[in-house]
Design an enzyme around this catalytic site. Structure first.
Site, PDB file in Angstrom:
ATOM      1  N   GLU A 117       8.378 -99.204  19.923  1.00  0.00           N
ATOM      2  CA  GLU A 117       8.136 -98.328  18.736  1.00  0.00           C
ATOM      3  C   GLU A 117       7.625 -99.102  17.543  1.00  0.00           C
ATOM      4  OE1 GLU A 117      12.408 -97.020  18.308  1.00  0.00           O
ATOM      5  OE2 GLU A 117      12.037 -95.462  19.753  1.00  0.00           O
ATOM      6  N   GLU A 151      12.457 -92.604  26.377  1.00  0.00           N
ATOM      7  CA  GLU A 151      13.686 -92.857  25.970  1.00  0.00           C
ATOM      8  C   GLU A 151      14.125 -91.452  25.296  1.00  0.00           C
ATOM      9  OE1 GLU A 151      14.403 -95.589  22.769  1.00  0.00           O
ATOM     10  OE2 GLU A 151      13.041 -97.206  23.612  1.00  0.00           O
TER      11      GLU A 151
HETATM   12  C1  GAL Z   1      15.119 -96.499  20.120  1.00  0.00           C
HETATM   13  C2  GAL Z   1      14.935 -98.002  20.642  1.00  0.00           C
HETATM   14  C3  GAL Z   1      15.634 -98.412  21.783  1.00  0.00           C
HETATM   15  C4  GAL Z   1      17.203 -98.152  21.114  1.00  0.00           C
HETATM   16  C5  GAL Z   1      17.423 -96.732  21.061  1.00  0.00           C
HETATM   17  C6  GAL Z   1      18.641 -96.135  20.538  1.00  0.00           C
HETATM   18  O1  GAL Z   1      14.655 -96.122  18.896  1.00  0.00           O
HETATM   19  O2  GAL Z   1      13.521 -97.799  21.003  1.00  0.00           O
HETATM   20  O3  GAL Z   1      15.597-100.016  21.981  1.00  0.00           O
HETATM   21  O4  GAL Z   1      17.364 -98.772  20.196  1.00  0.00           O
HETATM   22  O5  GAL Z   1      16.536 -96.508  20.009  1.00  0.00           O
HETATM   23  O6  GAL Z   1      18.829 -94.893  20.460  1.00  0.00           O
END
Ligand code: GAL
Length: 681
Positions: free
Chosen positions: A165, A322
């Site tokens: 990110e 994710e």
């Molecule tokens: C994302 C991040 C992950 C984790 C996740 C939690 O933005 O890439 O590593 O922190 O949030 O929601």
């Protein structure tokens, strides 16, 4: 690479997809370094049970891989890769450069990011160094080189995942290296100081520069900083971050030719860099999405994020890198997902073009900042509803493997330009109620509720494939975009514009003459004065067009026809909504903030005129979207309501096997994916 961002279209070379797995990808971030090795075997057995075929590893492991500068330890990763590969689970291998080790910060304190207020950030958390730090670049490319050399031809690695990110939590940095790099970037952009002075309007408040080394990053000053300078610093930062990605990507490509390289975007997040430029550089577009849990329409916002991601990917398949199985840990109130929501969310991404459904993360962390974050395998283990839903989703994705590679066709586009958002968000605007995001969501929601599929497009992009283009919030319009929009409407396009669009050019400067500069003749009107409304103030519109809040304007029409007038308020009797014939096309203008129902009427009028409103309106809460191949259609019916929903469709539900003729019935909270061969949908 070029220092001037290219933002119009994705890369011209078709992106490769992953060599494996065969069907849709399913899995998530996996951080086994937080667990003893006995747990790894159990994890992998559970992954297999769930149908997981891809995991992202190594993302936060820099200190384990390089415990001291230039001393490496790959034993644990070799072992892990062996276990995964033996189990038939493919690897998305992360480079760990989003979290430099403590030794790095100790040795190179000058690499720490510095905030606009001048505070150097500490360590003991995560986040990259200054994007322009030479020490960081050297350290990041060197650990990447080690990884790529070792695993470049590893049979288990099907994808490389650079960093994590970009832009969050570190984006703009005001350290010395950044200031020096900013000056270089400005020299490349403007050539001479005269041109920079002109572009930034430095005669205002006596800011004119006589030497390059007088030019600074726009750090906090006594009053409002030069706004063109701030905008350029944002452009520079997006580019500086992109250079970091490209540096790592190119190292990987040397050692792992043919294996796609990506990084995870946060498509609609306000911290994001300019992804139109980034999407040209990644091999596969990958996105992270988290619900705004508290909002009851969060599934509509999810759709918007997914549609933007598909558009960034140029309508090629993309990865949901994710999302969460339940609550996150970082919002005000971390509302848990209710039964069935996990599947609805996941399949909504698939419906909108994702060929991979990945979560953060496989096993919940027991310690650290994310111990209250949900996971595929919760703290409470396999006897949980979440785990059962994870297993069910694995089954569903398996049944949907024929969807892989199919695409989505949209006839409507919403213009999305992050530069315009950056500029609009600077200080001293006519009203603090002006909110680009709110307007885009409002226009998008109207179309979502109608089941009308939407792409997003950059205002400089080729728009000729769209029957209707909406600009709910396009404060800034550069020269190229202005010419492009003109050409689109002139050529027969239908264009619907909301207020506070076309206000400034690419330097945040008001074009000569009345607003909306670049759109004046397309819309056939002039704005003589902005008339922002008081909090709670409402103005009525004539002809049954409802009422407006937030904003009104003193509009003088030229060639435009008045569709509705202000009945009262500061613009009483003046035009509120207009329509203009321009060339072979038509351009509408809405000068106030209409509420959802009133806005729907205007949007549907424009859609109707563009020949779009042909699909039956879905029942409340039913999401309808179709993916197609040249031979097959897959219509996703995602029922976000509790009540059963009916929708005209014929074919077989890939998830239940049910056959429908003419009408599909989707029970409350569930999803149907109706497969119909071409000619039979
Ligand atoms: C994302 C991040 C992950 C984790 C996740 C939690 O933005 O890439 O590593 O922190 O949030 O929601």
């Amino acid at each position: 690479m070029t220092d001037v961002l290219q933002r119009t279209a994705p890369r011209s070379v078709p992106a490769p997809w992953l060599e494996r797995p065969a069907g849709l990808c399913y899995g998530g971030d996996y951080n086994p370094e937080q667990w003893p090795r006995e747990v790894w075997a159990e994890d992998i057995a559970l992954m297999r049970e769930a149908g997981i075929n891809l995991v992202s590893i190594g993302i936060f492991s820099w200190v384990l891989l390089e415990p001291r500068e230039c001393e490496y330890d790959f034993e644990w990763l070799d072992h892990l890769m062996g276990l995964l590969t033996d189990a038939g689970i493919s690897v998305d291998l992360g480079t760990p450069t989003a979290a430099p080790p403590a030794w790095f910060w100790k040795k190179y304190p000058q690499a720490r990011p510095v905030t606009r207020e001048g505070m150097a950030l500490g360590s003991g958390s995560r986040g990259m160094a200054s994007p322009s730090s030479p020490e960081y670049l050297r350290a990041a490319t060197s650990i990447t080189e080690q990884l790529a050399r070792r695993y470049g031809s590893h049979p288990g690695v099907v994808l490389w995942h650079v960093h994590n990110e970009y832009g969050a939590p570190v984006s703009e940095s005001y350290d010395d290296s950044s200031v020096a790099a900013f000056r270089d970037w400005l020299r490349a952009r403007y050539g001479t100081l005269e041109k920079l002075n002109e572009a930034w309007g430095t005669l205002f408040w006596g800011q004119k520069y006589g030497e390059w080394d007088e030019v600074d990053a726009p750090r906090v000053a006594a009053s409002v900083s030069n706004q063109a300078q701030r905008l350029d610093f944002k452009r520079f930062t997006s580019n500086a971050l992109l250079k970091c990605f490209i540096a790592e990507r190119d190292v990987i490509r040397r050692h792992a030719p043919g294996v796609p390289v990506t990084t995870n975007f946060m498509a609609t997040n306000c911290l994001s860099p300019d992804y139109w430029a980034w999407s040209r550089e990644v091999d596969i577009v990958a996105n992270d999405h988290y619900l705004v849990a508290e909002r009851t329409d969060n599934h509509v916002l999810l759709s918007m994020d997914a549609d933007l991601t598909r558009s960034l990917a140029g309508n090629r398949p993309w990865m949901l890198m994710e999302h969460s199985t339940g609550a996150v840990n970082w919002q005000g109130r971390n509302i848990a997902k209710r039964p069935g929501e996990l599947a609805r969310n996941s399949l909504s991404h698939v419906a909108r073009g994702a060929d991979a459904v990945m979560f953060f993360q496989f096993r919940a962390s027991r310690y650290g900042a994310e111990k209250f974050h949900s996971a595929m395998l919760p703290h409470a283990g396999t006897g949980t509803r979440i785990w059962r839903e994870v297993l069910d989703l694995g089954d569903d994705l398996n049944k949907l493997s024929s969807v892989k590679g199919s695409t989505v066709r949209a006839r409507v586009a919403i213009l999305w330009d992050v530069e315009s958002f950056w500029a609009q968000d600077l200080e001293w605007r006519p009203s603090s109620d002006l909110d680009h995001r709110e307007r885009i969501e409002a226009y998008y929601s109207v179309l979502w509720n109608q089941g009308i599929t939407v792409d997003f497009a950059h205002p400089e992009a080729d728009l000729s494939a769209y029957d209707l283009v909406l600009a709910p919030a396009l404060y800034l319009i550069g020269e190229k975009a202005a010419a492009n929009l003109r050409e689109y409407v002139d050529g027969g396009g239908h264009f619907l514009v909301s207020y506070f669009s076309g206000i400034v050019d690419g330097n945040d400067t008001v074009p000569a003459g009345a607003s909306p500069g670049a759109l004046r003749d397309i819309l056939g009107l002039e704005i003589h004065e902005f008339l922002p409304l008081r909090e709670q103030e409402t103005v009525s519109l004539s002809g049954g067009s409802g009422s407006g809040t937030v904003w009104a304007e003193d509009i003088h029409v030229g060639s435009a026809t008045v569709v509705s007038r202000y009945v009262d308020g500061p613009a009483a009797s003046g035009p509120a909504i207009t329509r203009n014939a321009f060339g072979r096309g038509t351009a509408w203008y809405v000068s106030t903030r209409l509420d959802d129902g009133d806005l729907a009427a205007v949007v549907l009028d424009a859609a109707g005129a563009a020949g779009i409103a042909t699909a039956p309106q879905p029942p409340q809460g039913l999401e309808v979207i179709t993916r197609s191949t040249p031979t097959d259609h897959f219509t996703f019916l995602i029922n976000h309501s509790d009540a059963d929903a009916e929708y005209p469709a014929s074919g077989t539900d890939l998830l239940t096997g049910a056959a429908f003729e003419h009408t599909a019935v989707v029970p409350g909270g569930t999803v149907s994916v109706i497969h119909a061969p071409e000619g039979n949908s």
